[in-house]
Design a protein around this motif. Sequence first.
Motif, PDB file in Angstrom:
ATOM      1  N   LEU A 184      56.861  64.029 106.027  1.00  0.00           N
ATOM      2  CA  LEU A 184      57.257  63.408 104.748  1.00  0.00           C
ATOM      3  C   LEU A 184      56.155  62.513 104.175  1.00  0.00           C
ATOM      4  O   LEU A 184      56.406  61.750 103.251  1.00  0.00           O
ATOM      5  N   LEU A 185      54.930  62.637 104.701  1.00  0.00           N
ATOM      6  CA  LEU A 185      53.817  61.800 104.231  1.00  0.00           C
ATOM      7  C   LEU A 185      53.601  61.912 102.718  1.00  0.00           C
ATOM      8  O   LEU A 185      53.460  60.882 102.041  1.00  0.00           O
ATOM      9  N   PRO A 186      53.618  63.140 102.109  1.00  0.00           N
ATOM     10  CA  PRO A 186      53.447  63.217 100.646  1.00  0.00           C
ATOM     11  C   PRO A 186      54.528  62.455  99.883  1.00  0.00           C
ATOM     12  O   PRO A 186      54.259  61.877  98.824  1.00  0.00           O
ATOM     13  N   LEU A 187      55.748  62.427 100.434  1.00  0.00           N
ATOM     14  CA  LEU A 187      56.845  61.708  99.769  1.00  0.00           C
ATOM     15  C   LEU A 187      56.590  60.203  99.784  1.00  0.00           C
ATOM     16  O   LEU A 187      56.716  59.531  98.749  1.00  0.00           O
ATOM     17  N   PHE A 188      56.215  59.660 100.949  1.00  0.00           N
ATOM     18  CA  PHE A 188      55.916  58.226 101.043  1.00  0.00           C
ATOM     19  C   PHE A 188      54.775  57.846 100.093  1.00  0.00           C
ATOM     20  O   PHE A 188      54.840  56.829  99.398  1.00  0.00           O
ATOM     21  N   GLU A 189      53.724  58.661 100.047  1.00  0.00           N
ATOM     22  CA  GLU A 189      52.567  58.370  99.186  1.00  0.00           C
ATOM     23  C   GLU A 189      52.966  58.385  97.712  1.00  0.00           C
ATOM     24  O   GLU A 189      52.518  57.543  96.922  1.00  0.00           O
ATOM     25  N   THR A 190      53.825  59.362  97.345  1.00  0.00           N
ATOM     26  CA  THR A 190      54.264  59.461  95.936  1.00  0.00           C
ATOM     27  C   THR A 190      55.114  58.254  95.552  1.00  0.00           C
ATOM     28  O   THR A 190      55.004  57.746  94.429  1.00  0.00           O
ATOM     29  N   ILE A 191      55.973  57.787  96.465  1.00  0.00           N
ATOM     30  CA  ILE A 191      56.806  56.609  96.171  1.00  0.00           C
ATOM     31  C   ILE A 191      55.911  55.398  95.887  1.00  0.00           C
ATOM     32  O   ILE A 191      56.133  54.654  94.914  1.00  0.00           O
ATOM     33  N   LEU A 192      54.869  55.220  96.706  1.00  0.00           N
ATOM     34  CA  LEU A 192      53.983  54.062  96.514  1.00  0.00           C
ATOM     35  C   LEU A 192      53.232  54.140  95.187  1.00  0.00           C
ATOM     36  O   LEU A 192      52.996  53.125  94.532  1.00  0.00           O
ATOM     37  N   SER A 193      52.849  55.365  94.776  1.00  0.00           N
ATOM     38  CA  SER A 193      52.042  55.498  93.549  1.00  0.00           C
ATOM     39  C   SER A 193      52.901  55.537  92.286  1.00  0.00           C
ATOM     40  O   SER A 193      52.486  55.054  91.234  1.00  0.00           O
ATOM     41  N   ALA A 194      54.122  56.111  92.369  1.00  0.00           N
ATOM     42  CA  ALA A 194      54.935  56.321  91.161  1.00  0.00           C
ATOM     43  C   ALA A 194      55.909  55.186  90.875  1.00  0.00           C
ATOM     44  O   ALA A 194      56.274  54.957  89.723  1.00  0.00           O
ATOM     45  N   VAL A 195      56.375  54.507  91.918  1.00  0.00           N
ATOM     46  CA  VAL A 195      57.359  53.432  91.716  1.00  0.00           C
ATOM     47  C   VAL A 195      56.619  52.100  91.612  1.00  0.00           C
ATOM     48  O   VAL A 195      55.877  51.725  92.521  1.00  0.00           O
ATOM     49  N   PRO A 196      56.804  51.362  90.518  1.00  0.00           N
ATOM     50  CA  PRO A 196      56.074  50.094  90.362  1.00  0.00           C
ATOM     51  C   PRO A 196      56.604  49.028  91.319  1.00  0.00           C
ATOM     52  O   PRO A 196      57.784  49.016  91.655  1.00  0.00           O
ATOM     53  N   PRO A 197      55.744  48.112  91.763  1.00  0.00           N
ATOM     54  CA  PRO A 197      56.223  47.003  92.595  1.00  0.00           C
ATOM     55  C   PRO A 197      57.055  46.034  91.756  1.00  0.00           C
ATOM     56  O   PRO A 197      56.927  46.004  90.518  1.00  0.00           O
ATOM     57  N   PRO A 198      57.902  45.234  92.388  1.00  0.00           N
ATOM     58  CA  PRO A 198      58.736  44.275  91.639  1.00  0.00           C
ATOM     59  C   PRO A 198      57.873  43.231  90.929  1.00  0.00           C
ATOM     60  O   PRO A 198      56.867  42.781  91.468  1.00  0.00           O
ATOM     61  N   GLU A 199      58.289  42.882  89.707  1.00  0.00           N
ATOM     62  CA  GLU A 199      57.579  41.853  88.946  1.00  0.00           C
ATOM     63  C   GLU A 199      58.425  40.588  88.896  1.00  0.00           C
ATOM     64  O   GLU A 199      59.654  40.651  88.869  1.00  0.00           O
TER      65      GLU A 199
END
Length: 603
Positions: A184-199
């Motif tokens: 599931l490495l591609p899934l974890f990487e996509t979550i980090l790149s596509a979902v913004p961190p909390p502001e």
Amino acid sequence: MRREDLRNIAIIAHVDHGKTTLVDAMLWQSGIFRANQEVAERVMDSNDLEREKGITILAKNTSVAFQGVKINIVDTPGHADFGGEVERALTMVDGVLLLVDAAEGPLPQSRFVLKKSLERGLPCVVVINKIDRQDARPQEVLNDIFDLFIDLEATEEQIDFPVLYTNARRGTATRRLEEPGTSLLPLFETILSAVPPPEFDEAEPLQAWVTNVDYSDYVGRMALCRVINGRLRSAQECLLMQEGGQVKGKVTALYTFQGLDRVEAQEVGAGDLCAVAGFAEVGIGDTLADPVAPKALPRIRVDEPTLSMIFSANTSPFAGKEGRFVTARQIRNRLEREAKRNVSLRIIFPETGDQVEVMGRGELQLAILIETMRREGFELAASRPRIITRLGEGGGVLEPMELVQVDCPEEFMGAVTQLLGTRRGRMLKLTNHGSGRIRMEWRVPSRGLIGFRTRFLTDTRGTGIINHLFDGYEAWQGAIPGRVTGALVADRPGRATGHAIEHLQARGEFFISPGTSVYEGMVVGEHARENDLDVNIVKEKHLTNMRASTADDAIKLVPPRILGLELCLEFLGEDELLEVTPDSLRIRKKVLKAQDRYRDRPH
């Protein structure tokens, strides 16, 4: 400011598209469990009812760690009846992961939760799951997902979503179908790149939004929060801002989520999710704020309920024999607790009398509430579900409508069309994939779907699949025919006998077997004709000293149709109640005595 070490994401999908299984795989691959640890399948479905039905009912939190980033995951229900859970979950996250079955494509509940997330402006990661199915059609499903985004008026940024193809059971993900995934490495990487961190705003004082309420035997009532601004510390003085006022209190216990466990914490920063104890009267939508500079956050709003039922104390002759909690006061106290915890339910308590009106999103939500109370030891009586109408601007009556999606073999298209046509349905779309099955979309009044599923499964010989979703209000559609069959009603108390059932089998289908205790006014079967029929189901074969030619003939009985809770609610007529006890479900007439029923009916 942004917290780069944190991501909050909700997984949304239709029922049984594999989101809880995917969370399991993410937990395993992030190293949450020991190699030799025994873990149940679908660990997120922790409720007994969820495991039995294979669906998620309550939104739950967990977290995984990947490359030093904590990913909080909220697993949400895929059924529109539990939409209150979905709407609360979306207030806690900054992005969504839309999971779609590679064969079935986006179905109505996928549409429901996606619409809610797009309205909130949340970015989306699309995951097409179950690519190992023989009937998988991932490319066509991806086109359907694009059509769905356009149909829901998504912005250009939202339509430009990343796509992953997964096999959740094996725990693999890939960005391209030609390249088989290994983890599931591609899934974890996509979550980090596509979902913004909390502001968050460093200058703002503490603001924590209560999105759920839980209870612990050790620390009492707990608030599940998202910290919007500031920091929340253990033993900190806070101001609880409610709809009707403010209460000062102290944080007695503070927990964060780590895997499936709650871990005690001394401090929680902005953007993180946590559980807080110390506020006995906390409710969903409240704000925990700084006592010096309190600022309330907006209340959580959910869609209006569309169905209502009347709950009351059980008054049948068998009342109090099987349950532990049988009085109207105990039922009322239990429903008051439910109203505090479940924002999508609305409960109206009368000033006098013991009848409580419970309003919810659909039959399934109300059935889950009844089943939960039943397992807790409650006895109660429930009425037939009724729709909730409202008045339009011109004074006309508006009724709730449902978007119904039917999947069935081609040869049953005529039967389904006739069935929905008589219930004031309008066909919107018909799709034939060339596989022998067709998919139809209809717009049907909500009241037309009460009791529909049983007839639908009978007419399609169990091969049809139906999903429906609340789709706004429309002018009253006119009369809809009700149940076309009557009931077989016991006319005296006693035990049902095989001798009596054998002679009555030609009259209809029975719900009980020989030896079952019955009382006058209890519905024991479905009459083959429109009218109700009072029957003597306790008649015995009297012994004589005369030998009859038929004395040694074996009794031949048709097996009874045992009704579950949902089927009982569908079968109920306007003059009937469902008696619910921990051990039994019995349908009965509101007026038990036959002579009183016939005297009161219109001539």
